[in-house]
Design an enzyme around this catalytic site. Structure first.
Site, PDB file in Angstrom:
ATOM      1  CE  LYS A   1      -4.324   1.221   0.112  1.00  0.00           C
ATOM      2  NZ  LYS A   1      -5.469   0.574  -0.554  1.00  0.00           N
TER       3      LYS A   1
ATOM      4  CG  ASP B   1      -7.134   3.483  -1.713  1.00  0.00           C
ATOM      5  OD1 ASP B   1      -7.985   2.598  -1.757  1.00  0.00           O
ATOM      6  OD2 ASP B   1      -6.911   4.135  -0.675  1.00  0.00           O
TER       7      ASP B   1
HETATM    8  P1  NDP Z   1     -16.511   6.748  -5.072  1.00  0.00           P
HETATM    9  O1  NDP Z   1     -15.707   7.947  -4.702  1.00  0.00           O
HETATM   10  O2  NDP Z   1     -16.816   6.464  -6.499  1.00  0.00           O
HETATM   11  O3  NDP Z   1     -17.917   6.792  -4.297  1.00  0.00           O
HETATM   12  C1  NDP Z   1     -18.006   6.958  -2.922  1.00  0.00           C
HETATM   13  C2  NDP Z   1     -19.455   7.133  -2.554  1.00  0.00           C
HETATM   14  O4  NDP Z   1     -19.574   7.164  -1.133  1.00  0.00           O
HETATM   15  C3  NDP Z   1     -20.046   8.435  -3.050  1.00  0.00           C
HETATM   16  O5  NDP Z   1     -21.399   8.244  -3.338  1.00  0.00           O
HETATM   17  C4  NDP Z   1     -19.866   9.352  -1.848  1.00  0.00           C
HETATM   18  O6  NDP Z   1     -20.763  10.439  -1.807  1.00  0.00           O
HETATM   19  C5  NDP Z   1     -20.180   8.386  -0.741  1.00  0.00           C
HETATM   20  N1  NDP Z   1     -19.628   8.865   0.529  1.00  0.00           N
HETATM   21  C6  NDP Z   1     -18.360   9.297   0.746  1.00  0.00           C
HETATM   22  N2  NDP Z   1     -18.222   9.681   2.022  1.00  0.00           N
HETATM   23  C7  NDP Z   1     -19.426   9.495   2.607  1.00  0.00           C
HETATM   24  C8  NDP Z   1     -19.938   9.714   3.898  1.00  0.00           C
HETATM   25  N3  NDP Z   1     -19.164  10.217   4.864  1.00  0.00           N
HETATM   26  N4  NDP Z   1     -21.238   9.388   4.145  1.00  0.00           N
HETATM   27  C9  NDP Z   1     -22.022   8.879   3.171  1.00  0.00           C
HETATM   28  N5  NDP Z   1     -21.589   8.655   1.914  1.00  0.00           N
HETATM   29  C10 NDP Z   1     -20.316   8.960   1.643  1.00  0.00           C
HETATM   30  O7  NDP Z   1     -15.752   5.527  -4.382  1.00  0.00           O
HETATM   31  P2  NDP Z   1     -15.835   3.981  -4.720  1.00  0.00           P
HETATM   32  O8  NDP Z   1     -17.235   3.620  -5.049  1.00  0.00           O
HETATM   33  O9  NDP Z   1     -14.733   3.631  -5.641  1.00  0.00           O
HETATM   34  O10 NDP Z   1     -15.417   3.361  -3.307  1.00  0.00           O
HETATM   35  C11 NDP Z   1     -16.364   3.192  -2.261  1.00  0.00           C
HETATM   36  C12 NDP Z   1     -15.736   2.352  -1.176  1.00  0.00           C
HETATM   37  O11 NDP Z   1     -15.332   1.096  -1.728  1.00  0.00           O
HETATM   38  C13 NDP Z   1     -14.469   2.926  -0.520  1.00  0.00           C
HETATM   39  O12 NDP Z   1     -14.445   2.508   0.822  1.00  0.00           O
HETATM   40  C14 NDP Z   1     -13.353   2.225  -1.288  1.00  0.00           C
HETATM   41  O13 NDP Z   1     -12.142   2.181  -0.520  1.00  0.00           O
HETATM   42  C15 NDP Z   1     -13.959   0.855  -1.450  1.00  0.00           C
HETATM   43  N6  NDP Z   1     -13.387   0.057  -2.524  1.00  0.00           N
HETATM   44  C16 NDP Z   1     -13.426   0.479  -3.815  1.00  0.00           C
HETATM   45  C17 NDP Z   1     -12.893  -0.297  -4.821  1.00  0.00           C
HETATM   46  C18 NDP Z   1     -13.021   0.098  -6.253  1.00  0.00           C
HETATM   47  O14 NDP Z   1     -12.646  -0.721  -7.108  1.00  0.00           O
HETATM   48  N7  NDP Z   1     -13.548   1.264  -6.569  1.00  0.00           N
HETATM   49  C19 NDP Z   1     -12.199  -1.576  -4.515  1.00  0.00           C
HETATM   50  C20 NDP Z   1     -12.292  -1.975  -3.138  1.00  0.00           C
HETATM   51  C21 NDP Z   1     -12.830  -1.162  -2.191  1.00  0.00           C
HETATM   52  P3  NDP Z   1     -20.222  11.948  -2.084  1.00  0.00           P
HETATM   53  O15 NDP Z   1     -20.292  12.092  -3.567  1.00  0.00           O
HETATM   54  O16 NDP Z   1     -21.205  12.802  -1.354  1.00  0.00           O
HETATM   55  O17 NDP Z   1     -18.828  12.061  -1.515  1.00  0.00           O
END
Ligand code: NDP
Length: 448
Positions: free
Chosen positions: A126, A166
């Site tokens: 990481k 990430d």
């Molecule tokens: P994105 O940035 O595409 O989406 C994140 C989403 O979560 C957005 O809708 C965002 O809303 C919302 N969000 C962020 N902070 C908060 C909060 N405090 N309360 C409520 N909603 C919140 O990220 P990903 O979809 O790529 O990733 C989501 C999760 O999955 C993370 O934990 C990431 O580490 C994990 N992950 C992702 C992978 C991937 O391939 N993408 C792989 C493995 C894990 P807003 O627009 O308002 O910020």
């Protein structure tokens, strides 16, 4: 004192200023107790746990860059090369002000086990920086990425260490980092994953985490004779993972009734309309509340999380600690019988305790993130394979492999839990199953 306790106490003495890492190490070590007790003499003789908890190497460096006004800045850059027993180090780069060595070591340790669970030859690593890309111009982000890679390129390579994105590191950053690596090394090789499709990226990488989450959930509910088809699903988030979890869950016959962002959530009793969701999030980049204006019958709940809605299955796909003990209690009281984590660490310790109690009382199903969201890194490893072959596989080929990988992860986690006397406890099952393969490889490779 048990071997596990002894190793943890030494770790505490050596790294008192790393609370996040210590907490993760304690949780992981505690859950490994069944396999460690069964092999204590062998592991002690080979100092296996002492080696497992220390990264093979940590590289830290300064990252100097100049902003658009000509002001100079220095950020910190890191790469934690944690464990290469089963393959080259693999794990994302995070650009966020909260990044420090303790957090990266915690994420790196989790990554070792997640990568092992995929069954693919990838070790754990990481990295990242305390740089905050928010509010920076494109040119500033490019200069930062070029400076970061000017140091990192000495330590990575397609067969040694393959970083990915990430938090704060998406397609744009991966592109700039890749360009600078190529320029400095003179090599066109698969040194990063999450690349654009025009320069070695894999089809289905965008969909992989959300699709993989639904594939493993489907297999897990079948395992207890239930069905995803016809179930009501609550999803949080509306980003990459959430969007493709919604799409695949609906394709498999579930009704997804919520999506959210950090401002509130949408409840749609008729099932979330994926096309509308994608248009709002991918094209317009608008807030999720807009969905309620577009889709009759749906309701927007400002400032709330979706965990109070009645459902069978919850798929948290937004962010860390988004389900606390009270949220978990609400879900369970409303009839939810399954949680699978799309986000990293979305359930806090109290929530996990509540799931565990419900598991013992009534067979509640809980699949932790390191197994449930491993589809993302699995397809990254498939991207590495395609780059090495200098071939690109079709969407269907990658998706079929992803499907098989997720089913195998479920079977491995489930049978390992049972083998060590924790039937149905997929937290213990995932940690032990991930660790078993790494431990075996470390033992066979001797004291390195
Ligand atoms: P994105 O940035 O595409 O989406 C994140 C989403 O979560 C957005 O809708 C965002 O809303 C919302 N969000 C962020 N902070 C908060 C909060 N405090 N309360 C409520 N909603 C919140 O990220 P990903 O979809 O790529 O990733 C989501 C999760 O999955 C993370 O934990 C990431 O580490 C994990 N992950 C992702 C992978 C991937 O391939 N993408 C792989 C493995 C894990 P807003 O627009 O308002 O910020």
């Amino acid at each position: 004192m048990s071997y596990v306790e002894e190793v943890y106490q030494n770790l505490e003495k050596k790294h008192p200023a790393e609370p996040e890492f210590l907490e993760a190490a304690k949780r992981i070590l505690d859950s490994l107790d069944p396999i460690v007790s069964a092999n204590e003499d062998l592991y002690r003789k080979n100092a296996l746990l002492e080696r497992f908890v220390e990264p093979e190497r940590i590289i830290s460096f300064r990252v100097p860059w100049t902003d658009d006004k000509g002001v100079n800045h220095i950020n910190l850059g890191y790469r934690v090369q944690f464990n290469s027993a089963i393959g080259p180090y693999k794990g994302g780069l995070r650009f966020h002000p909260s990044v420090n060595q303790s957090i990266l070591k915690f994420l790196g340790m989790e990554q070792i086990l997640k990568n092992s669970l995929t069954g693919l030859p990838i070790g754990g690593g990481k990295g990242g920086s305390d740089f905050d890309p928010h509010g920076k111009s494109d040119a500033e982000v490019m200069r930062f990425c070029q400076s970061f890679m000017s140091e990192l390129f000495k330590y990575i390579g397609k067969d040694t260490d393959v970083p990915a994105g990430d938090i704060g590191v998406g397609g744009r950053e991966v592109g700039y980092l890749y360009g600078q690596y190529k320029r400095l090394s003179g090599l066109y090789e698969g040194v990063l994953t999450g690349k654009g499709l025009s320069f070695g990226g894999s089809l289905a990488r965008t969909e992989a985490t959300g699709y993989g989450l639904v594939y493993i959930t489907d297999e897990m509910v079948r395992g207890v004779g239930k069905q995803l088809k016809g179930s009501t699903v609550v999803v949080s988030g509306s980003g990459n993972v959430a969007q493709y979890a919604v799409k695949k869950a609906e394709e498999l016959g579930a009704k997804v009734v919520t999506v959210s962002d950090s401002s509130g959530y949408i409840y749609d009793p008729n099932g979330i309309n994926f096309d509308v969701l994608c248009r709002i999030k991918q094209v317009e980049r608008a807030r999720i509340k807009v969905y309620a204006d577009r889709v009759p019958g749906s309701v927007y709940h400002e400032g709330e999380k979706p965990w109070g809605e009645k459902c069978d299955i919850a798929l948290p796909c937004a962010t860390q600690n988004e389900i606390n003990g009270a949220d978990a209690a609400k879900l369970i009281a409303n009839g939810c019988w399954c949680v699978a984590e799309g986000a990293n660490m979305p359930s806090d310790a109290d929530a996990i305790d509540a799931y565990e109690k419900a598991r013992v009382d009534s067979g509640f199903l809980f699949m932790p993130a390191k197994a449930a969201n491993a589809g993302g890194v699995a397809v990254s490893a498939l991207e590495m394979s395609q780059n090495s072959e200098r071939l690109s596989w079709t969407f269907e080929e990658v998706d079929n492999k992803l499907h098989d990988i997720m089913i195998n992860i479920y079977r491995n986690v489930s049978t390992t839990a049972e083998k060590y006397g924790h039937k149905g406890d997929f937290v213990t099952g995932a940690n032990i199953a991930g660790f078993e393969k790494v431990a075996d490889a470390m033992l066979m490779q001797g004291m390195v």
